[in-house]
Design a protein around this motif. Structure first.
Motif, PDB file in Angstrom:
ATOM      1  N   GLN A 130      58.489 -55.518 153.086  1.00 48.03           N
ATOM      2  CA  GLN A 130      59.697 -56.028 152.448  1.00 48.03           C
ATOM      3  C   GLN A 130      59.627 -55.800 150.944  1.00 48.03           C
ATOM      4  OE1 GLN A 130      60.080 -60.152 153.627  1.00 48.03           O
ATOM      5  NE2 GLN A 130      61.415 -59.586 155.337  1.00 48.03           N
ATOM      6  N   ALA A 131      60.784 -55.735 150.329  1.00 43.36           N
ATOM      7  CA  ALA A 131      60.849 -55.583 148.875  1.00 43.36           C
ATOM      8  C   ALA A 131      60.045 -56.689 148.197  1.00 43.36           C
ATOM      9  CB  ALA A 131      62.297 -55.628 148.408  1.00 43.36           C
ATOM     10  N   GLY A 132      59.294 -56.299 147.187  1.00 45.98           N
ATOM     11  CA  GLY A 132      58.428 -57.239 146.500  1.00 45.98           C
ATOM     12  C   GLY A 132      57.017 -57.277 147.046  1.00 45.98           C
ATOM     13  N   GLY A 133      56.825 -56.645 148.185  1.00 45.70           N
ATOM     14  CA  GLY A 133      55.521 -56.641 148.818  1.00 45.70           C
ATOM     15  C   GLY A 133      54.598 -55.575 148.275  1.00 45.70           C
ATOM     16  N   SER A 134      53.441 -55.453 148.918  1.00 44.75           N
ATOM     17  CA  SER A 134      52.406 -54.522 148.466  1.00 44.75           C
ATOM     18  C   SER A 134      51.848 -53.720 149.633  1.00 44.75           C
ATOM     19  CB  SER A 134      51.242 -55.292 147.822  1.00 44.75           C
ATOM     20  OG  SER A 134      51.664 -56.025 146.690  1.00 44.75           O
ATOM     21  N   LEU A 135      51.376 -52.541 149.300  1.00 46.04           N
ATOM     22  CA  LEU A 135      50.643 -51.695 150.234  1.00 46.04           C
ATOM     23  C   LEU A 135      49.538 -50.986 149.473  1.00 46.04           C
ATOM     24  CD1 LEU A 135      53.428 -49.921 152.368  1.00 46.04           C
ATOM     25  CD2 LEU A 135      51.753 -51.578 153.208  1.00 46.04           C
ATOM     26  N   ARG A 136      48.499 -50.623 150.204  1.00 44.21           N
ATOM     27  CA  ARG A 136      47.421 -49.849 149.594  1.00 44.21           C
ATOM     28  C   ARG A 136      47.201 -48.590 150.405  1.00 44.21           C
ATOM     29  NH1 ARG A 136      40.960 -50.743 149.489  1.00 44.21           N
ATOM     30  NH2 ARG A 136      40.505 -49.998 147.376  1.00 44.21           N
ATOM     31  N   LEU A 137      47.381 -47.457 149.765  1.00 44.71           N
ATOM     32  CA  LEU A 137      47.159 -46.178 150.410  1.00 44.71           C
ATOM     33  C   LEU A 137      45.756 -45.685 150.099  1.00 44.71           C
ATOM     34  CD1 LEU A 137      50.525 -44.332 149.619  1.00 44.71           C
ATOM     35  CD2 LEU A 137      49.998 -45.915 151.487  1.00 44.71           C
ATOM     36  N   SER A 138      45.188 -44.989 151.066  1.00 43.52           N
ATOM     37  CA  SER A 138      43.879 -44.386 150.896  1.00 43.52           C
ATOM     38  C   SER A 138      43.954 -42.911 151.228  1.00 43.52           C
ATOM     39  CB  SER A 138      42.843 -45.047 151.807  1.00 43.52           C
ATOM     40  OG  SER A 138      42.697 -46.411 151.515  1.00 43.52           O
ATOM     41  N   CYS A 139      43.166 -42.125 150.522  1.00 45.19           N
ATOM     42  CA  CYS A 139      43.094 -40.688 150.791  1.00 45.19           C
ATOM     43  C   CYS A 139      41.620 -40.309 150.760  1.00 45.19           C
ATOM     44  CB  CYS A 139      43.878 -39.899 149.756  1.00 45.19           C
ATOM     45  SG  CYS A 139      43.721 -38.112 149.929  1.00 45.19           S
ATOM     46  N   ALA A 140      41.091 -40.004 151.927  1.00 43.64           N
ATOM     47  CA  ALA A 140      39.688 -39.658 152.039  1.00 43.64           C
ATOM     48  C   ALA A 140      39.543 -38.146 152.151  1.00 43.64           C
ATOM     49  CB  ALA A 140      39.074 -40.335 153.256  1.00 43.64           C
ATOM     50  N   ALA A 141      38.731 -37.583 151.285  1.00 45.02           N
ATOM     51  CA  ALA A 141      38.475 -36.151 151.306  1.00 45.02           C
ATOM     52  C   ALA A 141      37.158 -35.877 152.008  1.00 45.02           C
ATOM     53  CB  ALA A 141      38.435 -35.615 149.881  1.00 45.02           C
ATOM     54  N   SER A 142      37.150 -34.854 152.816  1.00 47.78           N
ATOM     55  CA  SER A 142      35.927 -34.489 153.522  1.00 47.78           C
ATOM     56  C   SER A 142      35.713 -32.988 153.433  1.00 47.78           C
ATOM     57  CB  SER A 142      36.009 -34.920 154.991  1.00 47.78           C
ATOM     58  OG  SER A 142      37.086 -34.275 155.631  1.00 47.78           O
ATOM     59  N   GLY A 143      34.448 -32.594 153.462  1.00 54.26           N
ATOM     60  CA  GLY A 143      34.127 -31.187 153.378  1.00 54.26           C
ATOM     61  C   GLY A 143      32.880 -30.982 152.549  1.00 54.26           C
ATOM     62  N   THR A 144      32.089 -30.041 152.937  1.00 48.56           N
ATOM     63  CA  THR A 144      30.802 -29.854 152.273  1.00 48.56           C
ATOM     64  C   THR A 144      30.950 -29.411 150.826  1.00 48.56           C
ATOM     65  OG1 THR A 144      30.706 -27.602 153.145  1.00 48.56           O
ATOM     66  CG2 THR A 144      29.617 -29.312 154.417  1.00 48.56           C
TER      67      THR A 144
END
Length: 119
Positions: free
Chosen positions: A12-26
């Motif tokens: 809902q408007a006024g709320g919060s979210l947390r996005l994550s971006c995990a990178a993988s690779g040698t």
């Protein structure tokens, strides 16, 4: 290198979210990206930069999200986070994470995660 984005959802408007971006690779252990960032694309609009953070910790925000969103980077986990607070319906979009190796032309995109903010 692969980027796995997560954390989107409906809020809902006024709320919060947390996005994550995990990178993988040698390659990451010997050549981490110069900058990682979050972009978003709303229906009928072009993809736009939301926030970015360099390997040195330099941060850049779009004017529309300043003081509401916070980007951070965990180098040990090769993960970038986007904390989104005070969300508005205008933040509704598919959010993509991105890794860029300056000077090489190498850019990698994650698969996108949907963020929907209801009024």
């Amino acid at each position: 290198v692969q980027l796995q984005a997560s954390g989107g959802g409906l809020v809902q408007a006024g709320g919060s979210l947390r996005l994550s971006c995990a990178a993988s690779g040698t390659i990451l252990s010997i050549n981490p990206p110069s900058v990682m960032g979050w972009y978003r694309q709303a229906p009928g609009k072009q993809r736009e930069l939301v926030a970015s953070i360099t390997s040195a910790g330099r941060i850049n925000y779009a004017d529309s999200v300043k003081d509401r969103f916070t980007i951070s980077r965990d180098g040990a986990r090769n993960t970038v986070y986007l904390q989104m607070d005070s969300l508005t319906p205008e933040d509704t979009a598919v959010y993509y994470c991105n890794a860029n190796w300056w000077g090489t032309g190498r850019i990698v995109w994650g698969q996108g995660t949907q963020v929907t903010v209801s009024s």
